[in-house]
Structures are given as structure tokens and as C-alpha cells.
Design a protein around this motif. Sequence first.
Motif, mmCIF file in Angstrom:
data_model
loop_
_atom_site.group_PDB
_atom_site.id
_atom_site.type_symbol
_atom_site.label_atom_id
_atom_site.label_comp_id
_atom_site.label_asym_id
_atom_site.label_seq_id
_atom_site.Cartn_x
_atom_site.Cartn_y
_atom_site.Cartn_z
ATOM 1 N N THR A 130 0.857 -1.167 0.000
ATOM 2 C CA THR A 130 0.000 0.000 0.000
ATOM 3 C C THR A 130 0.897 1.222 0.000
ATOM 4 O OG1 THR A 130 -1.617 -1.226 1.284
ATOM 5 C CG2 THR A 130 -1.873 1.156 1.212
ATOM 6 N N SER A 160 1.198 5.121 -0.133
ATOM 7 C CA SER A 160 0.463 6.360 0.045
ATOM 8 C C SER A 160 1.202 7.463 -0.698
ATOM 9 C CB SER A 160 0.355 6.702 1.530
ATOM 10 O OG SER A 160 -0.367 7.902 1.680
ATOM 11 N N SER A 180 -6.544 5.034 -7.112
ATOM 12 C CA SER A 180 -7.079 4.091 -6.141
ATOM 13 C C SER A 180 -7.268 4.755 -4.779
ATOM 14 C CB SER A 180 -6.144 2.885 -6.013
ATOM 15 O OG SER A 180 -6.613 2.005 -5.022
ATOM 16 N N GLU A 181 -6.272 5.557 -4.374
ATOM 17 C CA GLU A 181 -6.397 6.275 -3.109
ATOM 18 C C GLU A 181 -7.582 7.241 -3.130
ATOM 19 O OE1 GLU A 181 -2.712 8.180 -2.035
ATOM 20 O OE2 GLU A 181 -1.596 6.296 -2.132
ATOM 21 N N TYR A 219 -10.252 7.062 -5.038
ATOM 22 C CA TYR A 219 -11.502 6.295 -5.094
ATOM 23 C C TYR A 219 -11.839 5.715 -3.716
ATOM 24 C CZ TYR A 219 -15.056 3.030 -6.702
ATOM 25 O OH TYR A 219 -16.238 2.348 -6.877
ATOM 26 N N ALA A 220 -10.833 5.197 -3.002
ATOM 27 C CA ALA A 220 -11.067 4.659 -1.658
ATOM 28 C C ALA A 220 -11.569 5.757 -0.725
ATOM 29 C CB ALA A 220 -9.784 4.026 -1.109
ATOM 30 N N ALA A 221 -10.995 6.956 -0.839
ATOM 31 C CA ALA A 221 -11.447 8.079 -0.017
ATOM 32 C C ALA A 221 -12.883 8.457 -0.390
ATOM 33 C CB ALA A 221 -10.508 9.273 -0.191
ATOM 34 N N LEU A 245 -15.178 6.481 -1.550
ATOM 35 C CA LEU A 245 -16.058 5.451 -0.993
ATOM 36 C C LEU A 245 -16.322 5.708 0.494
ATOM 37 C CD1 LEU A 245 -14.687 2.207 -2.683
ATOM 38 C CD2 LEU A 245 -16.916 3.280 -3.078
ATOM 39 N N GLN A 246 -15.290 6.131 1.211
ATOM 40 C CA GLN A 246 -15.476 6.455 2.623
ATOM 41 C C GLN A 246 -16.445 7.620 2.789
ATOM 42 O OE1 GLN A 246 -11.520 7.157 4.161
ATOM 43 N NE2 GLN A 246 -11.278 5.012 4.768
ATOM 44 N N ASN A 275 -19.962 6.367 2.072
ATOM 45 C CA ASN A 275 -20.489 5.545 3.170
ATOM 46 C C ASN A 275 -20.817 6.379 4.400
ATOM 47 O OD1 ASN A 275 -20.554 3.047 1.843
ATOM 48 N ND2 ASN A 275 -18.360 2.762 2.170
#
Length: 157
Positions: A3, A5, A110-111, A113-115, A117-118, A121
Motif C-alpha cells: 500500500t 500512500s 485508487s487512493e 476512489y477509496a477516499a 467510498l469512505q 459511506n
Amino acid sequence: MSTTSISATLAQTQRDAVFQAIATIKENLPFLVDLSADDRKALPKMGDKSRAFVSKALEVATQNPAFLPRSFDIDEMRKDVQLFEALYPLLLSLTQLQDLVDDTSLAVGSEAYAAALQVYNYAKVSGQGTGLDTMVEEMGQRFSRKNRKVKSQQVAP
């Protein structure tokens, strides 16, 4: 899977400098061609295994030109071989650079997109009644699936 960053920015002046560098590369390689997919398929390929063969063939042609037809241009073959050999390290370097840009773009995307998604949610759970319902619904459209088959059911009378 590591991973990584990435915390960086790319200023407009830096982007402009990179685009200028690319333009300079293109200016210094005015003979570059753009082949179609069909052209690429039709051409014989020279890879690592063929380089020695081509060098040996040029050596044979140079030392024994008598058996070649008069229309065969040894000097043009020599120029092609020399240009290929000059371009090869550039190709390797540019391929490595493209791989780095691709990997970095993939990782930072990806980072992001993951953020996202958070955020989505958290907004779904904690944002109800705060005026975010429309935004959450719009964001949720990213995950909606279209029916592949429209089923029409007719009831016989």
C-alpha cells in the motif's frame, strides 16, 4: 500487495514543463511514424533475439555485396540498423517512464476512489437529514446496475 500512500501535487508549471519536454522529444524525432493496428500486425518484428541476426546479416551484406541484387540498398539497411540501435535505449527509458506514470496514476486514483467510498459511506450513514440526500443518491448511481434483459411479462386473459 504493498500500500503506497502518495501525497503529492503537480503544479501547472511542472505539467507545462513536462509537456514542453515531450514536445522537445517529438521535435528531435521528426521521423516517428504512427502505424495502424493492421500495419503493426503485418510487419515482421525485431526483438532481442533478432538483433544479433540483423547485425550478422548487415555484416554479411557489407562484406559480400556481389550476391545481392543491385536494387538492394546496403546503406539504407545500415541506416535502419543504426537508427534502431539508437532508438532502442530511448524506448527502454520511455517505457520505464510510462510504467512509472501508469503505476502512479493507478495508485493515486485508487487512493482517491477509496477516499470517495469512505465519504459516500459516511454520508449515507451520518448525512441523513442534513441536506445530503440528493447528493448521496447521485453518488449512489455509480453503483446502480442496468437490467440487461428487460422482461416483459404479459398475462394471458
